[in-house]
Design a protein around this motif. Sequence first.
Motif, PDB file in Angstrom:
ATOM      1  N   MET A  98      27.709 -11.584  16.277  1.00 36.11           N
ATOM      2  CA  MET A  98      28.269 -11.503  14.935  1.00 36.11           C
ATOM      3  C   MET A  98      27.846 -10.208  14.249  1.00 36.11           C
ATOM      4  O   MET A  98      28.661  -9.553  13.583  1.00 36.11           O
ATOM      5  N   ASP A  99      26.585  -9.817  14.417  1.00 41.00           N
ATOM      6  CA  ASP A  99      26.115  -8.551  13.851  1.00 41.00           C
ATOM      7  C   ASP A  99      26.922  -7.378  14.393  1.00 41.00           C
ATOM      8  O   ASP A  99      27.311  -6.480  13.652  1.00 41.00           O
ATOM      9  N   ARG A 100      27.178  -7.383  15.700  1.00 43.05           N
ATOM     10  CA  ARG A 100      27.962  -6.288  16.313  1.00 43.05           C
ATOM     11  C   ARG A 100      29.387  -6.269  15.775  1.00 43.05           C
ATOM     12  O   ARG A 100      29.935  -5.212  15.491  1.00 43.05           O
ATOM     13  N   VAL A 101      29.986  -7.432  15.640  1.00 44.16           N
ATOM     14  CA  VAL A 101      31.364  -7.512  15.162  1.00 44.16           C
ATOM     15  C   VAL A 101      31.444  -7.042  13.709  1.00 44.16           C
ATOM     16  O   VAL A 101      32.353  -6.303  13.341  1.00 44.16           O
ATOM     17  N   LYS A 102      30.503  -7.460  12.891  1.00 43.50           N
ATOM     18  CA  LYS A 102      30.493  -7.030  11.490  1.00 43.50           C
ATOM     19  C   LYS A 102      30.295  -5.528  11.379  1.00 43.50           C
ATOM     20  O   LYS A 102      30.939  -4.869  10.563  1.00 43.50           O
ATOM     21  N   THR A 103      29.405  -4.984  12.193  1.00 45.45           N
ATOM     22  CA  THR A 103      29.175  -3.544  12.179  1.00 45.45           C
ATOM     23  C   THR A 103      30.446  -2.799  12.570  1.00 45.45           C
ATOM     24  O   THR A 103      30.829  -1.824  11.918  1.00 45.45           O
ATOM     25  N   GLU A 104      31.099  -3.259  13.616  1.00 46.89           N
ATOM     26  CA  GLU A 104      32.353  -2.642  14.059  1.00 46.89           C
ATOM     27  C   GLU A 104      33.412  -2.739  12.967  1.00 46.89           C
ATOM     28  O   GLU A 104      34.152  -1.789  12.731  1.00 46.89           O
ATOM     29  N   ALA A 105      33.496  -3.869  12.285  1.00 45.18           N
ATOM     30  CA  ALA A 105      34.479  -4.045  11.217  1.00 45.18           C
ATOM     31  C   ALA A 105      34.205  -3.079  10.069  1.00 45.18           C
ATOM     32  O   ALA A 105      35.139  -2.505   9.503  1.00 45.18           O
TER      33      ALA A 105
END
Length: 105
Positions: free
Chosen positions: A77-84
């Motif tokens: 989730m942290d990676r996805v939020k960062t990418e977003a």
Amino acid sequence: MTADWGVLSRPGVLALAGRAARRIADGYEDSLTIEYEDARQEAVIILATKPDMVRECLDDPALGLGVLYHRLVLDLMDRVKTEARHRVRHTSYEAACDAAERGRV
């Protein structure tokens, strides 16, 4: 960052990556959209680059796959939020061209 791809051969680890990826791909709002295969690839990379976390969870019966799954979902989730966040700040080539063309007219 060193990867230990060997942890992926431990029982249940690859299936866990798939479950976590499915949860992320299916369970969050449009601004955090990620395809299942992309999420699965990210999950596998997280597991391989955090071999100590994988071993800690699998070697301790009190932790097991459940805690590993929870930690993986949080990391993913942290990676996805960062990418977003990066995607929101990025101007596409097409949008930049449109803006430039409107400025000339």
